[in-house]
Design a protein around this motif. Structure first.
Motif, mmCIF file in Angstrom:
data_model
loop_
_atom_site.group_PDB
_atom_site.id
_atom_site.type_symbol
_atom_site.label_atom_id
_atom_site.label_comp_id
_atom_site.label_asym_id
_atom_site.label_seq_id
_atom_site.Cartn_x
_atom_site.Cartn_y
_atom_site.Cartn_z
ATOM 1 N N LYS A 1 35.128 40.270 17.259
ATOM 2 C CA LYS A 1 34.972 42.490 16.605
ATOM 3 C C LYS A 1 35.763 41.609 15.480
ATOM 4 O O LYS A 1 35.711 40.466 15.521
ATOM 5 C CB LYS A 1 36.939 42.766 17.364
ATOM 6 N N PHE A 2 35.756 42.145 14.146
ATOM 7 C CA PHE A 2 36.456 42.177 12.991
ATOM 8 C C PHE A 2 37.013 43.448 12.630
ATOM 9 O O PHE A 2 36.272 44.988 12.586
ATOM 10 C CB PHE A 2 35.657 41.552 11.996
ATOM 11 N N SER A 3 37.847 43.463 11.305
ATOM 12 C CA SER A 3 38.636 44.507 11.010
ATOM 13 C C SER A 3 38.080 44.959 9.586
ATOM 14 O O SER A 3 37.881 43.664 8.963
ATOM 15 C CB SER A 3 40.303 44.656 10.956
ATOM 16 N N ASP A 4 37.403 45.381 9.102
ATOM 17 C CA ASP A 4 36.603 45.791 8.066
ATOM 18 C C ASP A 4 37.484 46.318 6.862
ATOM 19 O O ASP A 4 38.166 47.730 6.899
ATOM 20 C CB ASP A 4 35.376 46.959 7.915
ATOM 21 N N PRO A 5 38.207 45.335 5.576
ATOM 22 C CA PRO A 5 39.298 46.146 4.470
ATOM 23 C C PRO A 5 38.655 47.797 3.521
ATOM 24 O O PRO A 5 39.199 48.169 3.587
ATOM 25 C CB PRO A 5 39.124 44.599 3.833
ATOM 26 N N TYR A 6 37.508 47.228 3.890
ATOM 27 C CA TYR A 6 37.348 48.555 2.464
ATOM 28 C C TYR A 6 36.729 49.789 3.511
ATOM 29 O O TYR A 6 37.521 50.854 3.327
ATOM 30 C CB TYR A 6 35.877 48.273 1.840
ATOM 31 N N TYR A 7 35.901 50.124 4.831
ATOM 32 C CA TYR A 7 36.151 50.644 5.641
ATOM 33 C C TYR A 7 37.740 51.127 6.371
ATOM 34 O O TYR A 7 38.002 52.113 6.866
ATOM 35 C CB TYR A 7 35.071 50.752 6.887
ATOM 36 N N LYS A 8 38.553 50.349 6.727
ATOM 37 C CA LYS A 8 39.840 50.178 7.179
ATOM 38 C C LYS A 8 39.155 50.652 8.908
ATOM 39 O O LYS A 8 40.166 51.700 9.170
ATOM 40 C CB LYS A 8 40.984 51.356 6.762
ATOM 41 N N LYS A 9 38.445 49.721 9.776
ATOM 42 C CA LYS A 9 37.981 49.842 10.674
ATOM 43 C C LYS A 9 37.488 49.129 11.534
ATOM 44 O O LYS A 9 36.981 48.083 10.524
ATOM 45 C CB LYS A 9 36.670 51.265 10.910
ATOM 46 N N VAL A 10 37.530 48.785 12.690
ATOM 47 C CA VAL A 10 37.459 47.972 13.741
ATOM 48 C C VAL A 10 35.324 48.059 13.575
ATOM 49 O O VAL A 10 35.064 48.832 14.748
ATOM 50 C CB VAL A 10 37.998 47.435 14.634
ATOM 51 N N PHE A 11 35.373 46.576 13.917
ATOM 52 C CA PHE A 11 33.643 47.096 13.830
ATOM 53 C C PHE A 11 33.235 45.723 15.358
ATOM 54 O O PHE A 11 34.184 45.187 15.519
ATOM 55 C CB PHE A 11 32.635 46.811 12.871
ATOM 56 N N ALA A 12 32.133 45.554 16.159
ATOM 57 C CA ALA A 12 31.517 44.441 16.887
ATOM 58 C C ALA A 12 30.325 44.095 15.918
ATOM 59 O O ALA A 12 29.990 44.964 15.634
ATOM 60 C CB ALA A 12 31.456 44.778 18.024
ATOM 61 N N LYS A 13 30.639 43.024 16.525
ATOM 62 C CA LYS A 13 29.330 41.432 16.509
ATOM 63 C C LYS A 13 28.882 41.130 17.536
ATOM 64 O O LYS A 13 29.523 40.720 17.801
ATOM 65 C CB LYS A 13 30.114 41.014 14.529
ATOM 66 N N LYS A 14 27.314 41.508 17.726
ATOM 67 C CA LYS A 14 27.037 41.008 18.663
ATOM 68 C C LYS A 14 26.076 39.327 18.407
ATOM 69 O O LYS A 14 24.696 39.801 16.899
ATOM 70 C CB LYS A 14 25.758 41.479 19.773
ATOM 71 N N THR A 15 26.064 37.533 18.591
ATOM 72 C CA THR A 15 25.052 37.028 18.117
ATOM 73 C C THR A 15 24.885 36.510 18.850
ATOM 74 O O THR A 15 26.114 36.124 20.026
ATOM 75 C CB THR A 15 26.613 36.448 17.191
ATOM 76 N N LEU A 16 23.368 35.770 18.710
ATOM 77 C CA LEU A 16 22.991 35.225 19.959
ATOM 78 C C LEU A 16 23.838 33.704 20.070
ATOM 79 O O LEU A 16 24.163 33.057 18.783
ATOM 80 C CB LEU A 16 21.667 34.634 19.345
ATOM 81 N N LYS A 17 23.544 32.921 21.055
ATOM 82 C CA LYS A 17 23.687 32.027 20.956
ATOM 83 C C LYS A 17 23.007 30.813 20.149
ATOM 84 O O LYS A 17 21.647 31.417 20.111
ATOM 85 C CB LYS A 17 24.145 30.712 22.300
ATOM 86 N N SER A 18 23.077 29.675 20.154
ATOM 87 C CA SER A 18 22.712 28.871 19.555
ATOM 88 C C SER A 18 21.663 28.308 19.867
ATOM 89 O O SER A 18 20.361 27.915 19.230
ATOM 90 C CB SER A 18 22.821 27.162 18.819
ATOM 91 N N ASN A 19 21.390 28.257 21.583
ATOM 92 C CA ASN A 19 20.626 27.682 22.296
ATOM 93 C C ASN A 19 19.744 28.247 22.881
ATOM 94 O O ASN A 19 19.004 28.718 24.123
ATOM 95 C CB ASN A 19 21.516 26.710 22.966
#
Length: 280
Positions: free
Chosen positions: A54-72
Motif C-alpha cells: 500500500k502507498f499514500s498518493d500525495p497528489y490524490y491524498k488517497k491510499v492505493f494498493a499495488k500488486k506485484t509479481l515476485k521475481s521468480n
C-alpha cells in the motif's frame, strides 16, 4: 435587425436592456501533473506468486494498493497475473475490487485499497454484529458472486481473506471480492488448468486431479459460498451446521451437501432464500 426578413408593420421596436448568452465554451482539457518522486511502499500481503503493497498518493491524498509479481515467477504465473488484471478491469460492480492501471512491464498493477478482510472483520466484531448486519454482508458477497457468474466466470478461490472490507464513516462497510488469479472463463475452450487444485476452500467432492479441476462448475463453487456464509453468521470456519441459527441451517446444508445434485443450482436461488430469512 431582422436579418433580411420583412418585419410586419404592426410590430413595434423593443429596446433591449442586456444580452445573456445561451451557450458557453467549456474547459476541454485538464492538466495531469507529471510526477517523478518516489513514494514509499509498505508490504501488507503475500501470495504464492505476488506481493501486495500500500502507498499514500500525495497528489490524490488517497491510499492505493499495488500488486506485484515476485521475481521468480514462471511464465504461466505471469500469464495468470495478467489475466487476473484484465478480468478485474472488465468488472464494473460495487462489490468487486476496482483495479486501475497495469505497469509498463506487466508485472504489477494498481488497485483499490481496503484496510480489512472478511476474516479479520468478522473475528473482531463477532460478538457485536447483529443478525441484520450479517445478512447485509452476506447479501453483498452473494451479489458479487452472482455478478461474476453472470459474466461467465467462476472465481475458484473464494476465501475469508479474498473478500475484502471497505470501511466508511459511521461503521458503514462494503464487501469487495478480490483475487481473481484462479478465475475460470466459461466462455473459453482454451482455459488452462493447473496440475493440482489450489483454491482456499476446497469442495470435498473434488478429486484434486487435472481432469476434475477442469470440470469445476457452479456446484463446486457453491461449497465455498456456503462455508463463507456460515462464517459470516457464526464466526466458525469449518462445517458445523449445529452452530448455525436454525433459520439458516437449511441454506448452509443446501450449499455444502456432499450430494452435488442437492446443492443450489445457481446463486439467484440462494439469494432469494437468504433475502426471505428473518431474524428469529
Amino acid at each position: 435587425m431582422s436579418g433580411g426578413s420583412p418585419i410586419p408593420e404592426a410590430y413595434q421596436e423593443i429596446s433591449l436592456l442586456r444580452y445573456d448568452p445561451i451557450f458557453f465554451f467549456t474547459t476541454s482539457s485538464i492538466n495531469i501533473p507529471t510526477r517523478s518522486e518516489n513514494i514509499d511502499l509498505k508490504l501488507i500481503g503475500e501470495g504464492a506468486f505476488a506481493l501486495v503493497y500500500k502507498f499514500s498518493d500525495p497528489y490524490y491524498k488517497k491510499v492505493f494498493a499495488k500488486k506485484t509479481l515476485k521475481s521468480n515467477t514462471s511464465d504461466r504465473e505471469k500469464e495468470r497475473f495478467i489475466t487476473e488484471y484484465k478480468v478485474m478491469k472488465e468488472m464494473k460492480f460495487p462489490y468487486i475490487l476496482e483495479v486501475y492501471t497495469l505497469g509498463d512491464d506487466s508485472n504489477s498493477y494498481l488497485m483499490e485499497y481496503c484496510e480489512s478482510n472478511l476474516q479479520d472483520y468478522i473475528s473482531s466484531n463477532n460478538t457485536i454484529l447483529s443478525f441484520e448486519g450479517r445478512k447485509r454482508i452476506a447479501l453483498q458477497f452473494l451479489y458479487a458472486i452472482n455478478y461474476i457468474h453472470s459474466k461467465e466466470y467462476l472465481h475458484q478461490d473464494i476465501s475469508f481473506r479474498n473478500i475484502l472490507v471497505q470501511k466508511y464513516d459511521k461503521g458503514a462497510i462494503i464487501i469487495k471480492l478480490s483475487d481473481f488469479g484462479l478465475v475460470k472463463d466459461l466462455q473459453s475452450v482454451f482455459t488452462k488448468s493447473d496440475t493440482e487444485y489450489k483454491g482456499s476452500i476446497i469442495d470435498p467432492t473434488i478429486d484434486p486431479s487435472l481432469d476434475k479441476f477442469k470440470d469445476y462448475n457452479v456446484s463446486n463453487e457453491m461449497y465455498a459460498i456456503g462455508i463463507v456464509l456460515q462464517f459470516i453468521f457464526t464466526g466458525k470456519k469449518s462445517i458445523a451446521t449445529n452452530k448455525v441459527p436454525i433459520i439458516l441451517k437449511s441454506i448452509i446444508e443446501k450449499c455444502t451437501s456432499t450430494n452435488l445434485i442437492s446443492r443450489y443450482k445457481n446463486v439467484p436461488e440462494l439469494i432469494f432464500d437468504l433475502q426471505n430469512v428473518l431474524s428469529s
